[in-house]
Design a protein around this motif. Structure first.
Motif, PDB file in Angstrom:
ATOM      1  N   SER A  23      12.006  -5.376   9.467  1.00  0.00           N
ATOM      2  CA  SER A  23      11.200  -4.301   8.876  1.00  0.00           C
ATOM      3  C   SER A  23      11.409  -4.137   7.371  1.00  0.00           C
ATOM      4  N   ALA A  27       8.386  -4.478   4.709  1.00  0.00           N
ATOM      5  CA  ALA A  27       8.087  -3.358   3.810  1.00  0.00           C
ATOM      6  C   ALA A  27       8.112  -3.809   2.349  1.00  0.00           C
ATOM      7  N   VAL A  55      13.919   1.814   4.004  1.00  0.00           N
ATOM      8  CA  VAL A  55      13.598   1.271   5.330  1.00  0.00           C
ATOM      9  C   VAL A  55      14.863   0.743   6.003  1.00  0.00           C
ATOM     10  N   THR A  58      16.596   3.564   7.598  1.00  0.00           N
ATOM     11  CA  THR A  58      15.945   3.958   8.847  1.00  0.00           C
ATOM     12  C   THR A  58      16.343   3.024   9.978  1.00  0.00           C
ATOM     13  N   CYS A  66       9.330   3.737  11.802  1.00  0.00           N
ATOM     14  CA  CYS A  66       9.152   4.603  10.640  1.00  0.00           C
ATOM     15  C   CYS A  66       7.770   4.371  10.059  1.00  0.00           C
ATOM     16  N   LEU A  68       5.932   4.085   6.365  1.00  0.00           N
ATOM     17  CA  LEU A  68       6.049   3.944   4.912  1.00  0.00           C
ATOM     18  C   LEU A  68       4.728   4.367   4.298  1.00  0.00           C
ATOM     19  N   VAL A  81       9.284   7.572   3.339  1.00  0.00           N
ATOM     20  CA  VAL A  81       9.601   6.925   4.609  1.00  0.00           C
ATOM     21  C   VAL A  81       9.912   8.031   5.609  1.00  0.00           C
TER      22      VAL A  81
END
Length: 148
Positions: A23, A27, A55, A58, A66, A68, A81
């Motif tokens: 992730s 991102a 991220v 998270t 999550c 963004l 986020v």
């Protein structure tokens, strides 16, 4: 009748990211591409690093996905986020000598990001405001004060 200029509408992009080790990389790519198109090539390296840190936090500290959201308005980028954890980050955390991690939000601050945490029922959103254009006072684009 008086006609006044209205503030330009913000440019916004939101994407849901699944929880997973890839992730942060996804991102980063999304952020770099979106900023290249949206801002016409404004420096994006600091923004990409900040997105990666948020991220990553998270992924490390929550159990869910999550969202963004990137918003640009008047030379200011809001990186948000949102996750499903009500636990608030320790904004001034100091780590023990052998402990790994705990530097992400300090990195964000060092890049000129202004951090705001907005709690909500069932989660929170961490916002980072980052200036994309140099302010009139001569400070660098990242928002940190000029060093002399």
């Amino acid at each position: 009748m008086t006609v006044t200029d209205l503030a330009p509408e913000p440019t916004r992009h939101a994407v849901a990211l699944p929880r997973g080790r890839h992730s942060p990389a996804v991102a980063r790519r999304i952020t770099a591409r979106w900023l290249a198109v949206t801002t016409g090539g404004a420096p994006a390296a600091d923004a990409v690093t900040i997105v990666s840190e948020l991220v990553t936090n998270t992924v490390r500290h929550t159990r869910g996905s999550c969202v963004l959201t990137l918003t640009v308005r008047a030379g200011l980028l809001d990186i948000a986020v949102a996750d499903d954890s009500e636990a608030l980050p320790e904004l001034h955390r100091r780590t023990a000598g052998g402990e790994r991690g705990g530097f992400g939000l300090e990195i964000v601050r060092g890049l000129g990001g202004v951090i705001t945490v907005v709690p909500r029922l069932g989660g929170k959103t961490v916002h980072v405001a980052l200036r994309l254009t140099a302010p009139a006072d001569g400070a660098p684009a990242g928002g940190a004060p000029a060093r002399g």
